[in-house]
Scaffold this motif. Structure first.
Motif, short mmCIF file in Angstrom:
data_model
loop_
_atom_site.label_atom_id
_atom_site.label_comp_id
_atom_site.label_asym_id
_atom_site.label_seq_id
_atom_site.Cartn_x
_atom_site.Cartn_y
_atom_site.Cartn_z
N TYR A 27 0.83 -1.21 0.00
CA TYR A 27 0.00 0.00 0.00
C TYR A 27 0.87 1.26 0.00
N TYR A 31 0.71 4.10 -2.80
CA TYR A 31 0.35 5.46 -2.37
C TYR A 31 1.42 6.47 -2.79
N MET A 34 1.25 7.10 -6.47
CA MET A 34 0.09 7.94 -6.77
C MET A 34 0.36 9.38 -6.39
N ILE A 55 -7.62 9.39 -0.36
CA ILE A 55 -6.95 8.18 -0.83
C ILE A 55 -6.42 7.38 0.35
N PHE A 59 -7.44 3.62 1.42
CA PHE A 59 -6.46 2.55 1.61
C PHE A 59 -6.57 1.94 3.01
N THR A 73 -7.43 -0.41 -6.54
CA THR A 73 -7.12 0.55 -7.59
C THR A 73 -7.22 -0.02 -8.99
N VAL A 77 -2.80 1.97 -12.15
CA VAL A 77 -2.93 2.94 -11.07
C VAL A 77 -3.02 4.37 -11.62
N PHE A 80 -6.50 5.03 -12.55
CA PHE A 80 -7.26 5.25 -11.33
C PHE A 80 -7.12 6.69 -10.87
N CYS A 81 -5.88 7.20 -10.87
CA CYS A 81 -5.62 8.59 -10.49
C CYS A 81 -6.32 9.56 -11.44
#
Length: 108
Positions: A27, A31, A34, A55, A59, A73, A77, A80-81
């Motif tokens: 994670y 993170y 991202m 976010i 998580f 996600t 990713v 997703f962002c």
């Protein structure tokens, strides 16, 4: 912005970072990637807004539910962002407006 605002902002950011460090390693990796992506292409109000906190909370809920980070996600990713910021004004938008010479932009 006064010195107290700066100090309070740093305290909040350090608390945020501590919460990120409490996440499982997979994670944390996602993170941080991202976060880097959003700082590069993300919305203008990223730092002042609640996107990163949202976010992180998402998580934390995933960890509590025992789900893997990519279950949350998806494999892409970055997509997703992009979905998170699709309706937000970004630095790329500001740049495009400034070079196109639209009225009311920095290119005045």
């Amino acid at each position: 912005m006064g010195i107290r605002d700066i100090i309070e902002g740093k305290k909040q950011w350090r608390a945020h970072v501590a919460r990120v460090k409490a996440l499982p390693p997979d994670y944390q990796i996602v993170y941080k990637e991202m976060q880097k992506y959003l700082f590069k292409v993300g919305p203008i109000d990223l730092v002042d807004g609640s996107l990163l906190t949202g976010i992180l909370e998402f998580f934390e809920e995933g960890v509590a539910a025992g789900r893997g980070v990519l279950d949350l996600t998806g494999d892409d990713v970055a997509a997703f962002c992009d979905g998170l910021i699709k309706d937000s004004r970004t630095y790329a938008d500001v740049y495009q407006e400034s070079v196109s010479g639209k009225p009311g932009t920095a290119g005045k």
